[in-house]
Design a protein around this motif. Structure first.
Motif, PDB file in Angstrom:
ATOM      1  N   GLY A 281     -37.199  38.011  64.830  1.00 53.09           N
ATOM      2  CA  GLY A 281     -36.614  37.810  63.416  1.00 53.09           C
ATOM      3  C   GLY A 281     -36.728  38.970  62.740  1.00 53.09           C
ATOM      4  N   LYS A 285     -33.780  41.242  60.960  1.00 56.76           N
ATOM      5  CA  LYS A 285     -33.535  41.190  59.542  1.00 56.76           C
ATOM      6  C   LYS A 285     -33.616  42.649  58.978  1.00 56.76           C
ATOM      7  CE  LYS A 285     -35.739  39.640  55.312  1.00 56.76           C
ATOM      8  NZ  LYS A 285     -36.991  38.892  54.820  1.00 56.76           N
ATOM      9  N   LYS A 288     -30.279  43.817  59.953  1.00 59.49           N
ATOM     10  CA  LYS A 288     -29.120  43.426  59.144  1.00 59.49           C
ATOM     11  C   LYS A 288     -29.078  44.387  57.859  1.00 59.49           C
ATOM     12  CE  LYS A 288     -26.903  39.285  57.603  1.00 59.49           C
ATOM     13  NZ  LYS A 288     -27.000  37.651  57.564  1.00 59.49           N
ATOM     14  N   GLU A 300     -22.090  42.663  61.600  1.00 60.27           N
ATOM     15  CA  GLU A 300     -21.295  41.378  61.713  1.00 60.27           C
ATOM     16  C   GLU A 300     -21.853  40.643  62.927  1.00 60.27           C
ATOM     17  OE1 GLU A 300     -20.023  44.313  61.828  1.00 60.27           O
ATOM     18  OE2 GLU A 300     -18.573  44.486  60.195  1.00 60.27           O
ATOM     19  N   THR A 301     -22.658  41.166  63.827  1.00 61.58           N
ATOM     20  CA  THR A 301     -23.113  40.783  65.100  1.00 61.58           C
ATOM     21  C   THR A 301     -24.701  40.311  65.234  1.00 61.58           C
ATOM     22  OG1 THR A 301     -23.405  42.708  66.224  1.00 61.58           O
ATOM     23  CG2 THR A 301     -21.188  41.522  66.427  1.00 61.58           C
ATOM     24  N   THR A 303     -26.468  38.273  63.266  1.00 59.67           N
ATOM     25  CA  THR A 303     -26.846  36.765  63.162  1.00 59.67           C
ATOM     26  C   THR A 303     -26.625  36.328  64.484  1.00 59.67           C
ATOM     27  OG1 THR A 303     -26.324  36.909  60.956  1.00 59.67           O
ATOM     28  CG2 THR A 303     -26.363  34.905  62.045  1.00 59.67           C
ATOM     29  N   HIS A 306     -29.331  37.515  67.194  1.00 60.31           N
ATOM     30  CA  HIS A 306     -30.379  36.826  67.045  1.00 60.31           C
ATOM     31  C   HIS A 306     -30.520  35.701  67.276  1.00 60.31           C
ATOM     32  CE1 HIS A 306     -33.635  35.474  63.577  1.00 60.31           C
ATOM     33  NE2 HIS A 306     -34.140  35.709  64.747  1.00 60.31           N
ATOM     34  N   ARG A 307     -29.364  34.829  67.315  1.00 60.78           N
ATOM     35  CA  ARG A 307     -29.561  33.334  67.458  1.00 60.78           C
ATOM     36  C   ARG A 307     -29.519  33.424  69.197  1.00 60.78           C
ATOM     37  NH1 ARG A 307     -24.648  30.625  63.813  1.00 60.78           N
ATOM     38  NH2 ARG A 307     -25.928  30.778  61.716  1.00 60.78           N
ATOM     39  N   SER A 368     -15.222  37.934  59.439  1.00 60.77           N
ATOM     40  CA  SER A 368     -16.497  37.754  58.919  1.00 60.77           C
ATOM     41  C   SER A 368     -16.271  36.826  57.625  1.00 60.77           C
ATOM     42  CB  SER A 368     -17.383  38.949  58.766  1.00 60.77           C
ATOM     43  OG  SER A 368     -16.759  39.805  57.899  1.00 60.77           O
TER      44      SER A 368
END
Length: 543
Positions: A281, A285, A288, A300-301, A303, A306-307, A368
């Motif tokens: 994470g 971060k 990002k 844009e990708t 998040t 990360h998931r 987005s």
């Protein structure tokens, strides 16, 4: 000889019938002998005394129980206080022991009454039955004493009063807990972590009701156990309830103790998994925020990536820790696994389709959050890009939810993607006849945009001549705006300003359609090429 045959046929037939009857009777007798004898237990005042498994002089165990109870119930109070004795005897079927009080026989125990898997002798079984019988008779005698009844009744009343007080206390505590939770949740200064309770208030009530019901059942169970143990006749029931409770606690405690090593291992694995996800994470971060540059990883990708990585890491951690979870190999867990697998199989087709479509949207960077887009009949600003659907707020301030599979199958016009710091581009068209100087039209449109609130002064608006039609020229004005949701009112104000500008300088907004060719050529004289508000340096177009 033929006349003698009928005379012999009758006796032979009768003899044959007798043989068949005797054979059938023998078969029935043999079947009756082979029928297994069902065991029966002698129970007196909730105390099991002895279990019989064989017949005695043709009496089945059920009959032996009924007759023994009849003898016991016919005992006088004086006989109940006498000692219970045992006398061995021998019968054709083997050795037996008679249990009696004085000259009154209560019941007998035979060698065939002993259980095959129970390693106990006939003497030991008779001694145990005699002790149980003596205890039951003693309890019956004690139950008739007034002091025992008064003491048991008083203690039962005291326990009942205490139980009622605990019931009221539990109900009062529940009401106070609910009132406190309502005060904390409704407080404007409450932590945002408690906001979920506003939407799950019914769940909070159900949880408190379950907790109150569990406490009530516990108090009622303890009260019943205590009251039953106060009277000699019902003392065995109280002992059974107590043994059941302590046995349950012992089983639970032993299970917890034996499960602690495996549970600690599972906790360590999950803790390490949480640590890895925290490190991942922090990395995403930083990516990002632009502090880390990774080829192929766009803002844009970040998040979505990360998931996905977090789900994979947690899935691996749970798979490793699952065998160490207590009861993970039980039939209950296996049944739940089968049920969830069946549910996932039935509902995964549509869900997986929507999720994969969401990934396509994210990694194609088609839109987005905050982008002003046009998707079919929906025009608005993207407010949320979810795993299953995308939410768009249109011009009428309505939230439109569109499944991701629908978005992937339709063209998406993104007005914000290429705007950057220049803002969202907005345009409008107007058609003017060839007798109006194009420089004047350009200047009028740009002047109207400069007077329209909501349009940016920089970058400056510009005009394109989109087509030279048969009867008119089509002009399109382009300008930049910061708030895409205000597109409709801004365009309305722009149209009003365009009309004012054209009316001010006497330019008619009308595309002429000739019925006949005019006598004079419809052209603009050179002296009018720079008619007001146009200036000689007005460019042809701006980009």
């Amino acid at each position: 000889m033929s006349s003698a045959f009928p005379k012999l046929f009758a006796p032979l037939s009768l003899l044959l019938a007798c043989c068949v009857f005797l054979a059938a009777a023998g078969v029935r007798a043999q079947a009756a002998d082979e029928t297994p004898v069902r065991e029966a237990t002698l129970v007196y005042h909730f105390r099991p005394i002895v279990t019989w498994r064989t017949t005695l002089v043709g009496m089945t165990p059920e009959v032996r129980v009924r007759r023994a109870l009849a003898r016991i119930n016919n005992l006088t109070p004086g006989q109940m206080t006498q000692p219970v004795e045992r006398t061995p005897f021998t019968v054709d079927s083997g050795r037996g022991i008679s249990v009696h009080i004085g000259e009154t026989s209560l019941f007998t125990i035979l060698q065939g009454d002993l259980a095959v898997d129970e390693k106990i002798s006939l003497d030991e079984a008779a001694e145990r039955a005699a002790l149980e019988m003596a205890a039951a008779l003693q309890a019956s005698v004690e139950q008739r004493r007034p002091r025992v009844l008064l003491t048991g009744g008083g203690l039962s009343l005291l326990a009942s009063a205490l139980a009622l007080g605990l019931f009221r206390l539990i109900g009062r505590a529940r009401m106070l807990l609910i009132a406190r939770l309502e005060h904390v949740i409704d407080n404007d200064d409450a932590s945002s972590k408690l906001r979920w309770a506003r939407h799950g208030w019914l769940l909070v009530h159900r949880v408190t009701q379950l907790l109150m019901g569990f406490l009530w059942l516990t108090v009622a169970y303890l009260w019943l156990t205590f009251v039953l143990a106060r009277f000699p006749l019902t003392e065995p029931l109280g002992d059974r309830l107590t043994d059941f409770l302590f046995g349950l606690l012992d089983t639970f405690g032993s299970g917890v103790i034996h499960a602690l090593p495996a549970l600690a291992t599972a906790v360590v694995i999950l803790f390490l998994t949480k640590t890895v996800t925290d490190v991942i994470g922090n990395f995403f971060k930083a990516a990002k925020e632009g502090r880390v540059q990774v080829p192929g990883l766009h803002p844009e990708t970040v998040t979505a990536t990360h998931r996905i990585v977090s789900i994979l890491v947690w899935g691996l951690g749970i798979a490793v820790a699952y065998p160490f979870i207590p009861m993970s190999d039980s039939d209950a867990f296996k049944g739940l696994s089968v049920m969830f697998g069946f549910m996932l199989t039935l509902g995964s087709a549509g869900i997986v389709n929507q999720m994969m479509s969401g990934l396509v949207l994210v990694y194609s960077r088609a839109l987005s959050v905050g982008d002003f887009v046009d998707i079919g009949e929906t025009v608005g600003v993207v407010s949320e890009v979810g795993a299953l659907s995308t939410k768009i707020i249109n011009m009428r301030n309505e939230e439109v939810t569109i499944p991701n599979a629908v978005l992937v199958g339709n063209p998406i016009k993104n007005y914000s993607r290429l705007a950057g710091a220049r803002g969202t581009l907005v345009s409008t068209k107007v058609t003017i006849g060839y007798d109006t100087p194009w420089r004047q039209v350009h200047a009028l449109l740009i002047a109207a945009s400069e007077q329209t609130p909501g349009l940016r002064a920089m970058p400056k608006a510009f005009v394109y001549q989109r087509s030279l039609a048969d009867w008119y020229v089509e002009y399109e004005l382009f300008a930049h705006m910061d708030k895409p949701l205000e597109r409709v009112p801004v365009l309305s104000a722009l149209h009003a300003n365009i009309q004012d500008q054209f009316n001010t300088y006497g330019v008619q907004i009308m595309s002429p359609h000739f019925v006949a060719q005019p006598s004079n050529n419809v052209v603009v004289p050179s002296e009018n090429w720079h008619a007001a508000p146009a200036t000689p340096d007005t460019p042809h177009q701006e980009t």
